[in-house]
Design a protein around this motif. Structure first.
Motif, PDB file in Angstrom:
ATOM      1  N   ALA A 225       0.867  -1.261  -0.015  1.00  0.00           N
ATOM      2  CA  ALA A 225       0.073  -0.066  -0.048  1.00  0.00           C
ATOM      3  C   ALA A 225       0.622   1.303  -0.149  1.00  0.00           C
ATOM      4  CB  ALA A 225      -0.994  -0.022   1.241  1.00  0.00           C
ATOM      5  N   THR A 226       0.791   2.242  -0.991  1.00  0.00           N
ATOM      6  CA  THR A 226       1.439   3.341  -1.018  1.00  0.00           C
ATOM      7  C   THR A 226       0.852   4.498   0.064  1.00  0.00           C
ATOM      8  OG1 THR A 226      -0.044   4.138  -2.831  1.00  0.00           O
ATOM      9  CG2 THR A 226       1.862   3.157  -3.488  1.00  0.00           C
ATOM     10  N   SER A 227      -0.357   4.024   0.529  1.00  0.00           N
ATOM     11  CA  SER A 227      -0.755   4.925   1.696  1.00  0.00           C
ATOM     12  C   SER A 227       0.186   4.890   3.090  1.00  0.00           C
ATOM     13  CB  SER A 227      -2.275   4.693   1.792  1.00  0.00           C
ATOM     14  OG  SER A 227      -2.541   3.380   2.353  1.00  0.00           O
ATOM     15  N   ASP A 228       0.888   3.839   3.174  1.00  0.00           N
ATOM     16  CA  ASP A 228       1.596   3.300   4.123  1.00  0.00           C
ATOM     17  C   ASP A 228       3.165   3.917   4.141  1.00  0.00           C
ATOM     18  OD1 ASP A 228       3.118   2.365   6.333  1.00  0.00           O
ATOM     19  OD2 ASP A 228       2.261   0.210   5.938  1.00  0.00           O
ATOM     20  N   PRO A 229       3.591   4.764   4.812  1.00  0.00           N
ATOM     21  CA  PRO A 229       4.827   5.364   4.760  1.00  0.00           C
ATOM     22  C   PRO A 229       6.036   4.166   4.830  1.00  0.00           C
ATOM     23  CG  PRO A 229       3.417   6.749   6.209  1.00  0.00           C
ATOM     24  CD  PRO A 229       2.776   5.339   5.818  1.00  0.00           C
ATOM     25  N   LYS A 230       5.799   3.099   5.498  1.00  0.00           N
ATOM     26  CA  LYS A 230       6.769   1.957   5.612  1.00  0.00           C
ATOM     27  C   LYS A 230       7.204   1.548   4.304  1.00  0.00           C
ATOM     28  CE  LYS A 230       5.899   0.664  10.445  1.00  0.00           C
ATOM     29  NZ  LYS A 230       5.295  -0.450  11.186  1.00  0.00           N
ATOM     30  N   THR A 231       6.225   1.543   3.207  1.00  0.00           N
ATOM     31  CA  THR A 231       6.449   1.047   1.932  1.00  0.00           C
ATOM     32  C   THR A 231       7.233   1.673   1.210  1.00  0.00           C
ATOM     33  OG1 THR A 231       4.107   0.351   1.734  1.00  0.00           O
ATOM     34  CG2 THR A 231       5.526   0.872  -0.356  1.00  0.00           C
ATOM     35  N   PHE A 232       7.555   3.053   1.325  1.00  0.00           N
ATOM     36  CA  PHE A 232       8.769   3.984   0.721  1.00  0.00           C
ATOM     37  C   PHE A 232      10.001   3.709   1.569  1.00  0.00           C
ATOM     38  CE2 PHE A 232       4.822   5.617  -0.794  1.00  0.00           C
ATOM     39  CZ  PHE A 232       5.062   5.798  -2.265  1.00  0.00           C
ATOM     40  N   GLU A 233       9.777   3.221   2.736  1.00  0.00           N
ATOM     41  CA  GLU A 233      11.064   3.081   3.788  1.00  0.00           C
ATOM     42  C   GLU A 233      11.621   1.639   3.201  1.00  0.00           C
ATOM     43  OE1 GLU A 233      10.022   3.725   7.654  1.00  0.00           O
ATOM     44  OE2 GLU A 233       9.225   5.622   7.531  1.00  0.00           O
ATOM     45  N   GLU A 234      10.796   0.787   3.306  1.00  0.00           N
ATOM     46  CA  GLU A 234      11.291  -0.525   3.067  1.00  0.00           C
ATOM     47  C   GLU A 234      11.615  -1.139   1.825  1.00  0.00           C
ATOM     48  OE1 GLU A 234       8.112  -2.983   4.946  1.00  0.00           O
ATOM     49  OE2 GLU A 234       8.406  -2.204   7.162  1.00  0.00           O
ATOM     50  N   LEU A 235      10.981  -0.477   0.842  1.00  0.00           N
ATOM     51  CA  LEU A 235      11.313  -0.866  -0.693  1.00  0.00           C
ATOM     52  C   LEU A 235      12.325   0.060  -1.241  1.00  0.00           C
ATOM     53  CD1 LEU A 235       7.685  -1.722  -1.662  1.00  0.00           C
ATOM     54  CD2 LEU A 235       9.473  -3.078  -0.800  1.00  0.00           C
ATOM     55  N   ARG A 236      12.889   1.055  -0.516  1.00  0.00           N
ATOM     56  CA  ARG A 236      13.789   2.015  -1.345  1.00  0.00           C
ATOM     57  C   ARG A 236      14.899   1.414  -1.994  1.00  0.00           C
ATOM     58  NH1 ARG A 236      14.699   7.381  -0.333  1.00  0.00           N
ATOM     59  NH2 ARG A 236      16.944   7.923  -0.774  1.00  0.00           N
ATOM     60  N   GLY A 237      15.086   1.582  -3.207  1.00  0.00           N
ATOM     61  CA  GLY A 237      16.232   0.952  -3.943  1.00  0.00           C
ATOM     62  C   GLY A 237      15.868  -0.600  -4.432  1.00  0.00           C
ATOM     63  N   SER A 238      14.813  -0.733  -4.542  1.00  0.00           N
ATOM     64  CA  SER A 238      14.197  -2.349  -4.763  1.00  0.00           C
ATOM     65  C   SER A 238      14.284  -2.464  -6.049  1.00  0.00           C
ATOM     66  CB  SER A 238      13.030  -2.609  -3.981  1.00  0.00           C
ATOM     67  OG  SER A 238      13.165  -2.427  -2.687  1.00  0.00           O
ATOM     68  N   PHE A 239      13.727  -1.708  -7.310  1.00  0.00           N
ATOM     69  CA  PHE A 239      13.127  -2.145  -8.451  1.00  0.00           C
ATOM     70  C   PHE A 239      13.866  -1.816  -9.468  1.00  0.00           C
ATOM     71  CE2 PHE A 239       9.101  -1.499  -5.609  1.00  0.00           C
ATOM     72  CZ  PHE A 239       8.982  -2.634  -5.579  1.00  0.00           C
ATOM     73  N   ASP A 240      13.961  -2.695 -10.481  1.00  0.00           N
ATOM     74  CA  ASP A 240      14.690  -2.325 -11.585  1.00  0.00           C
ATOM     75  C   ASP A 240      13.680  -1.663 -12.643  1.00  0.00           C
ATOM     76  OD1 ASP A 240      17.053  -4.108 -11.801  1.00  0.00           O
ATOM     77  OD2 ASP A 240      15.595  -5.620 -11.265  1.00  0.00           O
ATOM     78  N   LEU A 241      12.648  -1.649 -12.516  1.00  0.00           N
ATOM     79  CA  LEU A 241      11.476  -1.003 -13.242  1.00  0.00           C
ATOM     80  C   LEU A 241      10.261  -0.643 -12.468  1.00  0.00           C
ATOM     81  CD1 LEU A 241      10.292   0.029 -16.166  1.00  0.00           C
ATOM     82  CD2 LEU A 241       9.608  -2.331 -16.704  1.00  0.00           C
ATOM     83  N   ILE A 242       9.672   0.308 -12.621  1.00  0.00           N
ATOM     84  CA  ILE A 242       8.367   0.731 -12.091  1.00  0.00           C
ATOM     85  C   ILE A 242       7.493   0.972 -13.573  1.00  0.00           C
ATOM     86  CG2 ILE A 242       6.962   2.228 -10.640  1.00  0.00           C
ATOM     87  CD1 ILE A 242       9.374   2.544  -8.783  1.00  0.00           C
ATOM     88  N   LEU A 243       6.320   0.218 -13.411  1.00  0.00           N
ATOM     89  CA  LEU A 243       5.511   0.759 -14.576  1.00  0.00           C
ATOM     90  C   LEU A 243       4.168   1.618 -14.023  1.00  0.00           C
ATOM     91  CD1 LEU A 243       4.524   0.635 -17.520  1.00  0.00           C
ATOM     92  CD2 LEU A 243       3.185  -1.628 -16.813  1.00  0.00           C
ATOM     93  N   SER A 244       4.308   2.816 -14.139  1.00  0.00           N
ATOM     94  CA  SER A 244       3.011   3.578 -13.603  1.00  0.00           C
ATOM     95  C   SER A 244       1.984   3.615 -14.432  1.00  0.00           C
ATOM     96  CB  SER A 244       3.626   4.873 -13.308  1.00  0.00           C
ATOM     97  OG  SER A 244       2.476   5.823 -12.665  1.00  0.00           O
TER      98      SER A 244
END
Length: 347
Positions: A225-244
């Motif tokens: 969930a992007t509404s959870d600030p922990k998402t951005f903390e825990e997934l920082r630097g995780s993805f090769d590609l984000i498809l928006s």
């Protein structure tokens, strides 16, 4: 000329209503298609309500078209009567520029591609889309729908499918790659299915966990969930590609932080409003903020063949044409799982 029934927006923001339109006679290289199903894309709403700028009215939306060939011109070689076919977001282009010759007709520089609706054809007449009974299209802009794909679930592939397939292929989604799909709607659910079939490790990034069970069922490995600030903390630097796939303005700096070094955030959603960006979000880590728009005709056929091979169709809610206006409101309220498709026999 042939008169056919259709649903059209008579003016910007006006409810769509049943009407009739004229289709041209079948020319030398034309294909007449009896439309069986037409998907409702968020792009239809943007254009019918002039969210992307001035538009042409009356407007018959629809660029996710699946049907059956009922007549071919004498010069047609690619299709026969009875073939199962589709038409996507364009029905012509200059055919001569570098992009057209390279199979990237969607980026035509010789005057631009001719949209399936809300555009002017080379004859100067407005184009009308798939919310109608029939359409006449040059054979070069028609694709074949493989027998393994039912026409109703294939229709949304002509936009939602190719719009997600093209950037996933371009930026190397596959085994060993971590891909995030931002948004779990009409585009996003196709992105999940296709990225999974390509072999990537797939994470859905959605505002809430409301659709988590669906996402995991469709092929996602993780759902955050992007509404959870922990998402951005825990997934920082995780993805090769984000498809928006989101058609609303985003905090791009936050999402770029989720990319690995030299990762890519590829946008296929098209917000009506401008967006802002701190350039240090791309400078640090050598990241790429990119865009992608549908795909060429050959790549669209490749996508359909891929989906047939992997048993991929859209998740749809089939509706009668009389329900189009209600469907528009439900799309805006994110109340569809995951694509409305019009049964054009009801027009």
């Amino acid at each position: 000329m042939t008169t056919v029934a259709a649903y059209a927006a008579p003016a910007a923001k006006a409810p769509l209503e049943r009407t009739t339109i004229e289709r041209r006679e079948v020319g030398e290289h034309d294909v007449l298609i009896d439309i069986r199903f037409a998907g409702i894309c968020h792009s239809d709403i943007h254009q019918a309500r002039e969210g992307w700028g001035d538009a042409i009215f009356p407007m018959v939306p629809g660029h996710e078209i699946a049907g059956v060939v009922s007549e071919v011109g004498p010069g047609v070689t690619a299709f026969r009567v009875g073939d199962r076919v589709g038409v996507g977001c364009m029905v012509d282009s200059c055919r001569e520029c570098e992009n057209c010759r390279a199979g990237r007709e969607q980026y035509c520089t010789g005057g631009g591609m001719v949209g399936t609706y809300n555009a002017l054809g080379k004859d100067g007449e407005p184009t009308y889309g798939g919310y109608s009974q029939k359409i006449v299209v040059d054979e070069n802009y028609v694709v074949r729908i493989p027998d393994g794909l039912p026409l109703d679930v294939a229709a949304p592939l002509l936009c939602a499918g190719i719009t997600t397939y093209s950037p996933l292929k371009r930026w190397g989604a596959g085994p060993g790659k971590k891909v995030a799909v931002l948004g779990m709607g009409g585009l996003g659910h196709m992105g999940v299915k296709i990225a999974h079939a390509l072999g990537a490790e797939v994470t859905v990034l959605s505002q809430s966990l409301r659709k988590k069970d669906d996402g995991l069922k469709l092929g996602a490995d993780h759902y955050r969930a992007t509404s959870d600030p922990k998402t951005f903390e825990e997934l920082r630097g995780s993805f090769d590609l984000i498809l928006s796939t989101v058609s609303a303005p985003l905090d791009f700096d936050a999402y770029l932080s989720l990319l690995r070094t030299e990762g890519t955030l590829a946008n296929v959603g098209a917000p009506e409003e401008p967006v802002s960006l701190n350039l240090f979000s791309v400078l640090g880590g050598g990241k790429t903020l990119a865009g992608s728009m549908i795909g060429g005709i050959a790549e669209t056929q490749e996508m359909l063949d891929f989906c047939a091979e992997h048993g991929i169709g859209a998740e749809i809610e089939l509706i009668d044409a009389a329900g189009i206006n209600e469907a528009y409101e439900r799309v805006l309220n994110s109340d569809v799982r995951y694509r409305f498709v019009i049964d054009t026999a009801t027009i």
